[in-house]
Design an enzyme around this catalytic site. Structure first.
Site, short mmCIF file in Angstrom:
data_model
loop_
_atom_site.label_atom_id
_atom_site.label_comp_id
_atom_site.label_asym_id
_atom_site.label_seq_id
_atom_site.Cartn_x
_atom_site.Cartn_y
_atom_site.Cartn_z
N ILE A 156 5.37 -3.30 39.84
CA ILE A 156 6.47 -4.21 40.16
C ILE A 156 6.00 -5.24 41.18
CG2 ILE A 156 8.78 -4.41 41.15
CD1 ILE A 156 9.29 -1.52 40.15
N ASP A 175 0.20 -1.95 51.33
CA ASP A 175 0.20 -0.73 50.54
C ASP A 175 -1.12 -0.01 50.79
OD1 ASP A 175 0.11 1.31 48.64
OD2 ASP A 175 1.21 0.14 47.14
N THR A 234 14.88 -3.43 45.84
CA THR A 234 15.07 -2.94 44.47
C THR A 234 14.32 -1.62 44.32
OG1 THR A 234 13.18 -4.28 43.74
CG2 THR A 234 15.38 -5.22 43.43
N ALA A 235 13.95 -1.00 45.45
CA ALA A 235 13.26 0.30 45.44
C ALA A 235 14.30 1.41 45.44
CB ALA A 235 12.30 0.40 46.62
N ARG A 236 14.42 2.15 46.52
CA ARG A 236 15.44 3.19 46.66
C ARG A 236 16.24 2.92 47.92
NH1 ARG A 236 14.66 3.71 42.16
NH2 ARG A 236 14.12 5.56 40.93
N ASP A 260 19.90 -3.93 45.52
CA ASP A 260 20.22 -3.37 44.20
C ASP A 260 20.36 -1.86 44.27
OD1 ASP A 260 20.58 -3.60 41.32
OD2 ASP A 260 18.58 -2.70 41.12
N GLU A 265 24.38 6.82 46.00
CA GLU A 265 24.84 6.06 44.84
C GLU A 265 25.74 6.94 43.98
OE1 GLU A 265 21.48 4.47 42.76
OE2 GLU A 265 21.15 2.90 44.25
N HIS A 284 22.34 -1.22 41.07
CA HIS A 284 21.12 -0.55 40.62
C HIS A 284 20.84 -0.86 39.15
CE1 HIS A 284 18.36 3.13 41.53
NE2 HIS A 284 17.72 2.19 40.84
N GLY A 287 16.28 -2.54 36.77
CA GLY A 287 15.39 -2.06 35.72
C GLY A 287 16.07 -1.75 34.41
#
Length: 321
Positions: A156, A175, A234-236, A260, A265, A284, A287
């Site tokens: 991503i 990273d 847009t991860a967690r 997102d 959730e 969410h 994807g």
């Protein structure tokens, strides 16, 4: 031999269902976020051979033990934080994920959230719908010339780096686990996270949820960011401490956030984020474009069919075995 597959949280795409049917597999599904008792009862009653995980609270040890025939758990997506992977491994049940299948879709969604914020779309939409029309109310800017900081450089992040570079942004990523070949012309490797946060105009999160990344974005790390900076997730949801984020947004410590994902959730109806006009949210869905959902379903169902038939499945899809 016949097999039964249960999709938890909704059916897979029609193309995936067709693949299961063509293999002679019985396919069942629940609605989104089924109650645990419902899941246990369904798996036990149908002696499910495999479970496809879509929208659930968590797959725990009790659920994993519900069917004596359970041989595989496959995530309909990439993140497996809603699966007790250690419990599955202890029971000898492999866990797979459709790694990379929705990477382009999520990258596009992150970019869309950036545009919505930088172009002031939330306020402008409400302004025009309210019967107004005056260019002087516009508070938009350009992404061109700004620095994007990526936290996580998987598929991503790599897709987003290319997209952002194409519109004139400079891109840097942190990273520590990514190989050097993940970074190319479009993206430099950041030496450390704090430096990345302090120097970026937009920070976009693309790291998995682990004990090391839980609450990674908190009061301290938000305090490193520019007051003009934007935060995209847009991860967690658990990667951000939402309480600290609300304070930072209210007090102008950062300029805005595009979210997102949330923790938990679905989020509460009275979540204080809803009252902030410098926040753009989505449920969410980054994807789950039609294209991505189809690709995820085809990879997931293809893996399930191959595994149940005793055929080889590429190692990259295994999270644990």
């Amino acid at each position: 031999m016949s097999f039964t597959v249960v999709s938890l949280g909704g059916p897979v795409a029609p193309e995936g269902e067709a693949m299961l049917a063509a293999a002679g597999i019985t396919s069942l599904s629940t609605g989104p976020y089924p109650a645990k008792d419902e899941v246990v009862a369904l798996l036990a009653a149908h002696r499910a051979d495999a479970v496809i995980v879509r929208l659930v609270e968590r797959i725990d040890d009790e659920i994993l033990r519900a069917s004596p025939n359970l041989r595989l758990v496959h995530k309909h997506g990439a993140g497996t934080n809603d699966i007790d992977v250690a419990a599955a491994k202890a029971l000898g049940i492999p866990v797979m994920a459709a790694v990379g299948a929705n990477a382009h879709s999520v990258a596009e969604h992150a970019l869309a959230l950036m545009f919505a914020l930088i172009k002031d779309m939330r306020r402008q939409d409400a302004f025009v719908r309210g019967g107004n029309w005056a260019g002087k109310s516009y508070q938009g800017h350009e992404l061109r010339g700004r620095k994007l900081g990526l936290v996580g450089m998987g598929l991503i992040g790599r897709n987003l780096a290319r997209m952002a570079s194409a519109i004139g942004m400079s891109v840097e990523a942190y990273d520590p686990f990514a190989p050097d070949d993940a970074f190319g012309r479009e993206c430099r490797r950041a030496p450390d996270l704090d430096a990345l946060l302090a120097s970026s105009d937009v920070v976009s999160l693309h790291c998995p949820l682990t004990e090391q990344t839980r609450d990674l974005i908190n009061a301290r790390t938000l305090g490193l960011m520019k007051p003009s900076a934007l935060l995209i997730n847009t991860a967690r949801g658990e990667v951000i401490n939402e309480t600290d984020l609300v304070v930072a947004l209210r007090e102008g410590r950062i300029a805005g956030a595009g979210l997102d994902t949330f923790a938990p959730e679905p989020p509460a109806a009275d979540n204080p984020l809803w009252a902030l006009d410098n926040v753009v949210v989505s449920p969410h869905v980054g994807g789950v474009t039609e294209e991505a959902r189809r690709e995820v379903s085809l990879i997931t169902c293809g893996n399930v069919v191959s595994f149940l038939k005793g055929e080889d499945v590429p190692q990259r899809f295994f999270v644990a075995r």
